[in-house]
Design a protein around this motif. Structure first.
Motif, PDB file in Angstrom:
ATOM      1  N   THR A   2      31.549  37.939 -14.526  1.00 55.50           N
ATOM      2  CA  THR A   2      30.808  36.685 -14.413  1.00 55.50           C
ATOM      3  C   THR A   2      31.026  36.098 -13.025  1.00 55.50           C
ATOM      4  O   THR A   2      32.165  35.934 -12.589  1.00 55.50           O
ATOM      5  N   ASP A 132      25.039  26.430 -19.659  1.00 56.77           N
ATOM      6  CA  ASP A 132      24.855  26.065 -21.071  1.00 56.77           C
ATOM      7  C   ASP A 132      24.958  24.560 -21.306  1.00 56.77           C
ATOM      8  O   ASP A 132      24.899  24.095 -22.446  1.00 56.77           O
ATOM      9  N   LEU A 199      35.186  30.823 -19.661  1.00 54.70           N
ATOM     10  CA  LEU A 199      34.033  31.409 -18.982  1.00 54.70           C
ATOM     11  C   LEU A 199      34.202  32.928 -18.856  1.00 54.70           C
ATOM     12  O   LEU A 199      33.268  33.706 -19.090  1.00 54.70           O
ATOM     13  N   GLN A 201      35.870  34.881 -20.754  1.00 52.64           N
ATOM     14  CA  GLN A 201      35.780  35.541 -22.062  1.00 52.64           C
ATOM     15  C   GLN A 201      34.333  35.760 -22.508  1.00 52.64           C
ATOM     16  O   GLN A 201      34.061  36.578 -23.377  1.00 52.64           O
ATOM     17  N   GLN A 202      33.408  35.013 -21.852  1.00 52.28           N
ATOM     18  CA  GLN A 202      31.994  35.178 -22.188  1.00 52.28           C
ATOM     19  C   GLN A 202      31.380  36.371 -21.464  1.00 52.28           C
ATOM     20  O   GLN A 202      30.269  36.773 -21.735  1.00 52.28           O
TER      21      GLN A 202
END
Length: 203
Positions: A2, A132, A199, A201-202
């Motif tokens: 990310t 989000d 973040l 972990q997404q």
């Protein structure tokens, strides 16, 4: 992986965040700066507080890039100057980012101020704004005093004239690791760590 944007062109701030991400063993995040992306117009810093400015920068950048964004607004608040330069720290002398001129102006303004009234604090507000809609601000302060002549070559901004409480060295004389451990930005960035881990972990 990310990508997370630190909305700054200050390479030293970018290095600080990357060091803290590495020290906290956060994997799955790539920290990039504004210089790594196509340019877009900067939003003017018109907020009355560090938090307002940081959040405005973060919201602007997430809107322009679609990336999760971190932005900071920081500066020095000098007791004898009623908390100024404050949000005007980067442009105190009239030109944004003129570190030497800003520092010399503060020294001149404190020329007749005795040692016991030269207290000050570095303040950092960090804002996060994610695509989000998750957003917020975090704040940290680093107390100390302003000395009469600059010392040290590390850091940037007002570091050469700021001696933290409990120290005899200026912020500019501390190693990068020592500064990260106690500075206003280091403290604020560590408050941000849970959000960065979530973040990552997404990814």
């Amino acid at each position: 992986m990310t990508r997370v944007l630190l909305a700054t062109r200050n390479a030293k701030k970018l290095t600080e965040l990357r060091r803290i991400v590495a020290a906290e063993s956060i994997t799955g995040l790539e920290v990039v700066g504004l210089a790594d992306l196509p340019p877009f117009p900067d939003a003017p810093e018109t907020g009355a507080t560090f938090e307002e400015n940081a959040l405005a920068k973060a919201r602007d950048a997430v809107r322009e890039t679609g990336l999760p964004v971190i932005a900071d607004d920081s500066g020095i608040a000098v007791d004898a100057l009623n908390g100024m330069p404050g949000v005007l720290s980067a442009r105190w002398s009239g030109r944004h980012g003129a570190d030497d001129a800003n520092l010399e102006l503060v020294l001149a303004q404190l020329n007749d101020v005795p040692e016991e009234r030269r207290g000050a604090a570095f303040v950092c507000a960090i804002a996060y704004s994610f695509p989000d809609g998750d957003e917020g601000t975090l704040r940290a302060e680093w107390r100390g005093s302003v000395i009469r002549e600059r010392r040290g070559t590390g850091g940037f901004g007002y570091d050469p004239i700021f001696v933290p409480e409990g120290e005899t060295r200026t912020s500019a004389e501390l190693s990068a690791e020592e500064k990260d451990a106690v500075s206003h930005r280091g403290q604020a960035l560590r408050l941000l760590v849970p959000h960065l881990k979530a973040l990552a972990q997404q990814a």
